[in-house]
Design a protein around this motif. Structure first.
Motif, mmCIF file in Angstrom:
data_model
loop_
_atom_site.group_PDB
_atom_site.id
_atom_site.type_symbol
_atom_site.label_atom_id
_atom_site.label_comp_id
_atom_site.label_asym_id
_atom_site.label_seq_id
_atom_site.Cartn_x
_atom_site.Cartn_y
_atom_site.Cartn_z
ATOM 1 N N PRO A 1 0.790 -1.234 0.000
ATOM 2 C CA PRO A 1 0.000 0.000 0.000
ATOM 3 C C PRO A 1 0.821 1.283 0.000
ATOM 4 O O PRO A 1 0.432 2.255 -0.645
ATOM 5 N N VAL A 2 1.950 1.316 0.710
ATOM 6 C CA VAL A 2 2.779 2.524 0.728
ATOM 7 C C VAL A 2 3.309 2.811 -0.669
ATOM 8 O O VAL A 2 3.216 3.931 -1.185
ATOM 9 N N GLU A 3 3.862 1.786 -1.308
ATOM 10 C CA GLU A 3 4.401 1.945 -2.656
ATOM 11 C C GLU A 3 3.307 2.362 -3.633
ATOM 12 O O GLU A 3 3.494 3.265 -4.453
ATOM 13 N N LEU B 1 2.195 6.129 -3.069
ATOM 14 C CA LEU B 1 3.162 7.115 -3.547
ATOM 15 C C LEU B 1 3.231 7.133 -5.079
ATOM 16 O O LEU B 1 3.377 8.192 -5.695
ATOM 17 N N GLN B 2 3.102 5.970 -5.700
ATOM 18 C CA GLN B 2 3.130 5.909 -7.157
ATOM 19 C C GLN B 2 1.939 6.643 -7.764
ATOM 20 O O GLN B 2 2.082 7.364 -8.756
ATOM 21 N N PHE B 3 0.768 6.480 -7.167
ATOM 22 C CA PHE B 3 -0.400 7.144 -7.734
ATOM 23 C C PHE B 3 -0.407 8.635 -7.447
ATOM 24 O O PHE B 3 -1.013 9.409 -8.199
ATOM 25 N N LEU B 4 0.252 9.073 -6.388
ATOM 26 C CA LEU B 4 0.429 10.509 -6.190
ATOM 27 C C LEU B 4 1.287 11.093 -7.314
ATOM 28 O O LEU B 4 1.079 12.227 -7.744
ATOM 29 N N CYS B 5 2.231 10.301 -7.798
ATOM 30 C CA CYS B 5 3.060 10.740 -8.924
ATOM 31 C C CYS B 5 2.273 10.781 -10.230
ATOM 32 O O CYS B 5 2.605 11.536 -11.145
ATOM 33 N N ALA C 1 -11.149 7.090 3.948
ATOM 34 C CA ALA C 1 -9.936 7.194 4.761
ATOM 35 C C ALA C 1 -8.762 7.687 3.918
ATOM 36 O O ALA C 1 -7.992 8.558 4.342
ATOM 37 N N LEU C 2 -8.620 7.159 2.719
ATOM 38 C CA LEU C 2 -7.525 7.563 1.837
ATOM 39 C C LEU C 2 -7.658 9.028 1.424
ATOM 40 O O LEU C 2 -6.654 9.730 1.260
ATOM 41 N N CYS C 3 -8.883 9.494 1.261
ATOM 42 C CA CYS C 3 -9.116 10.872 0.830
ATOM 43 C C CYS C 3 -8.762 11.901 1.900
ATOM 44 O O CYS C 3 -8.794 13.111 1.633
ATOM 45 N N THR C 4 -8.425 11.452 3.106
ATOM 46 C CA THR C 4 -7.954 12.381 4.134
ATOM 47 C C THR C 4 -6.479 12.724 3.931
ATOM 48 O O THR C 4 -5.957 13.613 4.607
ATOM 49 N N LEU C 5 -5.810 12.031 3.012
ATOM 50 C CA LEU C 5 -4.389 12.269 2.756
ATOM 51 C C LEU C 5 -4.223 13.362 1.697
ATOM 52 O O LEU C 5 -5.013 13.438 0.759
ATOM 53 N N ILE D 1 -5.807 3.008 -5.564
ATOM 54 C CA ILE D 1 -5.057 2.421 -4.448
ATOM 55 C C ILE D 1 -5.839 1.260 -3.845
ATOM 56 O O ILE D 1 -5.274 0.210 -3.512
ATOM 57 N N ALA D 2 -7.151 1.447 -3.713
ATOM 58 C CA ALA D 2 -7.995 0.393 -3.154
ATOM 59 C C ALA D 2 -7.978 -0.860 -4.024
ATOM 60 O O ALA D 2 -7.899 -1.987 -3.522
ATOM 61 N N LEU D 3 -8.032 -0.661 -5.344
ATOM 62 C CA LEU D 3 -8.049 -1.798 -6.269
ATOM 63 C C LEU D 3 -6.714 -2.524 -6.298
ATOM 64 O O LEU D 3 -6.672 -3.755 -6.242
ATOM 65 N N PHE D 4 -5.622 -1.778 -6.376
ATOM 66 C CA PHE D 4 -4.315 -2.387 -6.611
ATOM 67 C C PHE D 4 -3.535 -2.747 -5.346
ATOM 68 O O PHE D 4 -2.487 -3.381 -5.450
ATOM 69 N N SER D 5 -4.031 -2.359 -4.167
ATOM 70 C CA SER D 5 -3.259 -2.711 -2.972
ATOM 71 C C SER D 5 -4.093 -3.037 -1.738
ATOM 72 O O SER D 5 -3.548 -3.518 -0.748
ATOM 73 N N LEU D 6 -5.410 -2.797 -1.783
ATOM 74 C CA LEU D 6 -6.213 -3.000 -0.579
ATOM 75 C C LEU D 6 -7.277 -4.091 -0.733
ATOM 76 O O LEU D 6 -8.231 -4.148 0.055
ATOM 77 N N ASP D 7 -7.129 -4.942 -1.738
ATOM 78 C CA ASP D 7 -8.026 -6.095 -1.936
ATOM 79 C C ASP D 7 -9.471 -5.692 -2.233
ATOM 80 O O ASP D 7 -10.386 -6.494 -2.027
#
Length: 260
Positions: A36-38, A41-45, A154-158, A169-175
């Motif tokens: 999830p961390v990786e 950060l990748q999707f922020l890029c 929760a992710l949208c608070t970042l 992020i949810a699809l590719f790292s959070l099942d």
């Protein structure tokens, strides 16, 4: 790898003859289960950037991690921890080119004001994650236990994370296999094949939800996987793999839809 891609494709193909045709040529489109961390950060890029710039930015972040080795001239690194990323300043990221692609010359002033938002988003997000009581990496992993909307909220608070990036992020790292990241490309797919009555309508947040519901209704709990193949099929590099008669048929159907 524990998920049977063949069985999924059979199910998708049974409910969608177009998917059945595409799957003959694009059979290996598997969704990765990233850290999830990786992934975050990748999707922020990736926001408002092209592939070349995204690759450059992600390569820079990766270079901050432990060196793993060299394979055929390519250097490989472990993706850096949040602790390591917390040592990187916004200025360092700006100097490394973190920012949106340049706007037209006529809007140069506006471009200067916004061009380094990604550097700010990345340092801001790392700071927020570092402040989590349980640790940022652990907090992100805990989102795998939530419902999709709870995880997205929760992710949208970042900093820098909106609904589309959160869905990615949810699809590719959070099942969250039924997450549907809706952008203009997915919107075109939806209005062409799932919701033709909305062709020509402007995409809104409310319609994003309707698109996601349409995909889930069509493809079920792994709708995000089906959407991934349909998205890939629209890429120029992948269209080159498809037979010319198939592409011609697609264009004719699209033209008829627009006429209606």
């Amino acid at each position: 790898m524990g998920i049977s891609l063949g069985e999924l494709w059979e199910g998708f193909s049974a409910s969608d003859c177009r998917f059945a045709e595409l799957a003959k040529y694009l059979a290996g489109a598997r969704v990765l289960r990233q850290d999830p961390v990786e992934c975050l950060l990748q999707f922020l890029c990736s926001s408002n950037n092209n592939i070349a710039r995204i690759t450059k930015m992600v390569d820079f972040l990766a270079s901050l991690g432990s060196h793993l080795g060299n394979v055929e001239g390519f250097e490989f690194h472990e993706f850096p921890s949040l602790e390591r990323l917390s040592l990187v300043s916004e200025v360092e990221l700006r100097n490394a080119g973190f920012g949106y692609r340049s706007a037209p010359q006529s809007s140069l002033l506006f471009s200067c004001r916004r061009s380094f938002k990604q550097a700010k988003y990345i340092t801001g997000t790392v700071d927020v994650l570092q402040s989590k009581h349980s640790g940022g990496a652990e907090w992100l992993l805990s989102l795998r236990k939530l419902d999709l909307q709870e995880a997205i909220d929760a992710l949208c608070t970042l900093p820098g994370v909106g609904p589309k990036v959160a869905a990615c992020i949810a699809l590719f790292s959070l099942d969250q296999h039924h997450a549907i990241p809706v952008d203009t490309h997915v919107w075109k797919i939806a209005t062409r094949y799932l919701l033709p009555e909305l062709a020509g309508v402007r995409l809104t947040p409310k319609l994003c939800s309707r698109v996601a519901e349409a995909f889930v209704s069509k493809y079920g709990k792994y709708a995000g996987w089906a959407q991934t193949l349909l998205f890939i099929a629209e890429l120029p590099s992948q269209k080159a793999i498809l037979p010319s008669d198939f592409c011609a048929m697609e264009e004719n159907k699209s033209a008829k839809t627009k006429e209606r």
